[in-house]
Enzyme design. Structure first.
Site, PDB file in Angstrom:
ATOM      1  N   TYR A  86       0.462  -1.157   0.048  1.00 19.89           N
ATOM      2  CA  TYR A  86       0.180   0.323  -0.036  1.00 19.89           C
ATOM      3  C   TYR A  86       0.582   1.572   0.186  1.00 19.89           C
ATOM      4  O   TYR A  86       1.673   1.541   0.518  1.00 19.89           O
ATOM      5  CB  TYR A  86      -0.638  -0.186   1.566  1.00 19.89           C
ATOM      6  CG  TYR A  86      -2.012   0.028   0.682  1.00 19.89           C
ATOM      7  CD1 TYR A  86      -2.871   0.961   0.061  1.00 19.89           C
ATOM      8  CD2 TYR A  86      -3.131  -1.605   1.429  1.00 19.89           C
ATOM      9  CE1 TYR A  86      -4.562   0.277  -0.446  1.00 19.89           C
ATOM     10  CE2 TYR A  86      -4.566  -1.724   0.721  1.00 19.89           C
ATOM     11  CZ  TYR A  86      -4.887  -1.139  -0.109  1.00 19.89           C
ATOM     12  OH  TYR A  86      -6.551  -1.393  -0.054  1.00 19.89           O
ATOM     13  N   GLU A 141      -0.725   5.123  -0.125  1.00 23.29           N
ATOM     14  CA  GLU A 141      -1.360   6.024  -0.712  1.00 23.29           C
ATOM     15  C   GLU A 141      -0.775   7.032  -0.651  1.00 23.29           C
ATOM     16  O   GLU A 141       0.330   7.280   0.303  1.00 23.29           O
ATOM     17  CB  GLU A 141      -2.999   6.333   0.160  1.00 23.29           C
ATOM     18  CG  GLU A 141      -3.673   4.929  -0.962  1.00 23.29           C
ATOM     19  CD  GLU A 141      -4.816   4.226   0.926  1.00 23.29           C
ATOM     20  OE1 GLU A 141      -4.347   4.535   2.076  1.00 23.29           O
ATOM     21  OE2 GLU A 141      -6.048   4.385   0.699  1.00 23.29           O
ATOM     22  N   ASP A 155      -6.002  13.578 -25.308  1.00 24.47           N
ATOM     23  CA  ASP A 155      -6.185  12.475 -24.363  1.00 24.47           C
ATOM     24  C   ASP A 155      -6.274  11.775 -26.014  1.00 24.47           C
ATOM     25  O   ASP A 155      -5.965  11.164 -26.572  1.00 24.47           O
ATOM     26  CB  ASP A 155      -7.684  11.665 -24.450  1.00 24.47           C
ATOM     27  CG  ASP A 155      -7.946  10.594 -24.563  1.00 24.47           C
ATOM     28  OD1 ASP A 155      -7.446   9.611 -24.358  1.00 24.47           O
ATOM     29  OD2 ASP A 155      -8.859   9.804 -24.314  1.00 24.47           O
ATOM     30  N   THR A 196      -3.748   6.229 -21.593  1.00 19.71           N
ATOM     31  CA  THR A 196      -3.764   4.657 -21.492  1.00 19.71           C
ATOM     32  C   THR A 196      -2.275   4.604 -21.485  1.00 19.71           C
ATOM     33  O   THR A 196      -1.589   4.997 -22.673  1.00 19.71           O
ATOM     34  CB  THR A 196      -4.560   4.150 -21.467  1.00 19.71           C
ATOM     35  OG1 THR A 196      -4.597   3.821 -23.505  1.00 19.71           O
ATOM     36  CG2 THR A 196      -5.307   4.434 -21.248  1.00 19.71           C
ATOM     37  N   LYS A 251      -1.709   1.049 -25.060  1.00 18.10           N
ATOM     38  CA  LYS A 251      -2.567   0.618 -26.702  1.00 18.10           C
ATOM     39  C   LYS A 251      -1.388   0.611 -27.950  1.00 18.10           C
ATOM     40  O   LYS A 251      -0.476  -0.294 -26.947  1.00 18.10           O
ATOM     41  CB  LYS A 251      -3.492   1.355 -26.588  1.00 18.10           C
ATOM     42  CG  LYS A 251      -4.923   1.522 -26.154  1.00 18.10           C
ATOM     43  CD  LYS A 251      -5.709   2.700 -26.105  1.00 18.10           C
ATOM     44  CE  LYS A 251      -7.142   2.772 -26.064  1.00 18.10           C
ATOM     45  NZ  LYS A 251      -6.795   3.506 -24.481  1.00 18.10           N
ATOM     46  N   ARG A 256      -1.816  -2.667 -18.386  1.00 17.09           N
ATOM     47  CA  ARG A 256      -3.591  -1.815 -18.542  1.00 17.09           C
ATOM     48  C   ARG A 256      -3.315  -0.600 -17.263  1.00 17.09           C
ATOM     49  O   ARG A 256      -2.863  -1.418 -16.520  1.00 17.09           O
ATOM     50  CB  ARG A 256      -4.442  -2.594 -18.273  1.00 17.09           C
ATOM     51  CG  ARG A 256      -4.771  -3.692 -18.804  1.00 17.09           C
ATOM     52  CD  ARG A 256      -5.836  -3.897 -19.159  1.00 17.09           C
ATOM     53  NE  ARG A 256      -7.057  -3.734 -20.007  1.00 17.09           N
ATOM     54  CZ  ARG A 256      -6.923  -4.071 -21.398  1.00 17.09           C
ATOM     55  NH1 ARG A 256      -6.562  -4.247 -21.980  1.00 17.09           N
ATOM     56  NH2 ARG A 256      -8.057  -2.743 -22.044  1.00 17.09           N
TER      57      ARG A 256
HETATM   58  N1  DSN Z   1     -12.555   1.017 -25.373  1.00 17.37           N
HETATM   59  C1  DSN Z   1     -10.962   1.386 -26.015  1.00 17.37           C
HETATM   60  C2  DSN Z   1     -11.072   1.425 -27.054  1.00 17.37           C
HETATM   61  O1  DSN Z   1     -11.184   0.911 -27.543  1.00 17.37           O
HETATM   62  O2  DSN Z   1     -10.835   2.493 -28.255  1.00 17.37           O
HETATM   63  C3  DSN Z   1     -10.982   2.737 -25.443  1.00 17.37           C
HETATM   64  O3  DSN Z   1     -11.062   2.984 -23.893  1.00 17.37           O
END
Ligand code: DSN
Length: 405
Positions: free
Chosen positions: A45, A47, A191, A217, A220, A226
């Site tokens: 933990y 925090e 974003d 994120t 990707k 993730r």
């Molecule tokens: N679910 C993602 C996508 O497929 O683009 C975005 O959060």
């Protein structure tokens, strides 16, 4: 390990081996990323933030989180403050709204069926319920209508403008959004979740130095675990940090933060630039093959990692096409297209992309083959059996590289 879990893992490994993901938001991670993810960092933990934790025993965690900050700043060549704690992209975006806005304030953001994301204020999400959302979209040329963005900014005086996409095939130029934000004194949030790996690999314009806040994120095109990150100009750091913790989250996932640091390190290697180039090159080849074979691409093409096929000329729905491709081993996702008359559960588009395939090792000739298979299936010129055998043969010759299996 429980035998049922072991068998589920084995089945999923086999599915990933025997099919090709064309879902542009999916990717494979390296063994190193997964080793770090499975480390004992998940036991702790932590925090708070480095130097200011609410639990003892965090000296290593402090060093780890600072290391992740530095890796992130180095990769994107920025001195923006960075927060590596958001558990996901949606939480990162919500944290930005919570940091900068009061309930009821106006956000100008892309409409979902024009390529935006649920967390950009869609009515079914908390973001759409808490804030007043004004939406912009694409013009007749399939590109964002920047004149509309400027007009909406002047008329509605939003406090925040979102420049970011999850189903838009063209690179985003961030400067016009900056200009629109300056017309009304709004903050600009980029974003870059979908394109972070392309930005890192020099294949997409960078929002740093233009946007006030950059969210992303990490799983990707960036090819990490993730998770998510928020970058912001230094004067916003305290607000952003407080919105993430304690505003929205409790303990950070330190194992994920460590794996993000590993992925950021991998993304700073020259081979990652080659990877990003291959993603975009492969997508261009795939798109050209699809167009030549009679598929209509939403927005007229692509210069990124993804494209959308308009299924209406084929008399197919998104669900039908998604299922058809999956039966032959090609895993894509149905998606709304601009001004879609069909609902989101069975929309009129199919979204495809090359990030996973490029990690697997597919190159232009393979993407030509995949494009021919897709056009053959969608036009009815090829049987499912022929396509299934061709996909199987292709994937047998290009196994998932050891480093990513
Ligand atoms: N679910 C993602 C996508 O497929 O683009 C975005 O959060």
């Amino acid at each position: 390990m429980h035998e049922h879990l072991a068998s589920l893992i084995a089945r999923e490994q086999a599915r990933q081996r025997d099919t090709l993901s064309l879902i542009p938001s999916e990717n494979l991670t390296s063994q190193s990323v997964r080793e770090v993810l499975a480390s004992g960092f998940s036991h702790k933990y932590a925090e708070g933030y480095p130097g200011s934790r609410y639990y003892a025993g965090n000296a290593v965690m402090d060093e780890l989180e600072r290391f992740a900050w530095h890796r992130a700043q180095q990769l994107f060549a920025t001195d923006y403050h960075v927060n590596v704690q958001p558990h996901s992209g949606s939480e990162a975006n919500l944290a930005v709204y919570a940091a900068l806005l009061s309930p009821g304030d106006t956000i100008l953001a892309p409409a979902l069926d024009h390529g935006g994301h649920l967390s950009h204020g869609h009515a079914v999400t908390l973001t759409g319920k808490l804030y007043t959302i004004v939406r912009y979209g694409v013009g007749t040329d399939g590109r964002f209508d920047l004149g509309q963005v400027r007009e909406l900014a002047k008329t509605h005086q939003p406090k925040l403008i979102v420049a970011g996409v999850s189903a838009y095939p063209w690179q985003l130029a961030y400067l016009p959004f900056r200009e629109a934000a300056d017309l009304c004194g709004a903050a600009l949030m980029a974003d870059m979740s979908h394109v972070a790996g392309l930005v890192a690999g020099g294949q997409h314009p960078s929002p740093f130095g233009i946007a006030d806040i950059v969210t992303t994120t990490t799983h990707k095109t960036l090819r990490g675990p993730r998770g998510a990150m928020i970058f912001c100009k230094p004067d916003l750091a305290s607000k952003i940090d407080k919105a993430v913790f304690p505003g929205l989250q409790g303990g950070p996932h330190m194992h994920t933060i460590a794996a993000i640091a590993q992925a950021l390190t991998e993304a700073s290697e020259p081979s990652f630039t080659s990877y990003a180039q291959e993603v975009v090159r492969g997508m261009a080849t795939l798109a050209n093959t699809l167009s030549a074979g009679g598929c209509q691409l939403v927005g007229g093409g692509t210069n990124t990692h993804l494209a959308l096929i308009d299924l209406r000329p084929h008399g197919l729905t998104g669900r039908h096409a998604q299922d058809l491709l999956e039966r032959v081993g090609l895993v894509a996702n149905r998606n709304s297209i601009p001004h879609d008359q069909a609902g989101p559960r069975n929309p009129s588009g199919l979204r495809i992309g090359t990030p996973w395939g490029a990690t697997r090792g597919l190159a232009s000739a393979h993407w030509e083959q995949i494009g021919s298979l897709i056009t053959g299936l969608l036009t009815g010129a090829m049987t499912e059996e022929t396509a299934r055998l061709a996909v199987h043969e292709l994937l047998t010759t290009i196994p998932i590289p050891h480093q990513f299996s």
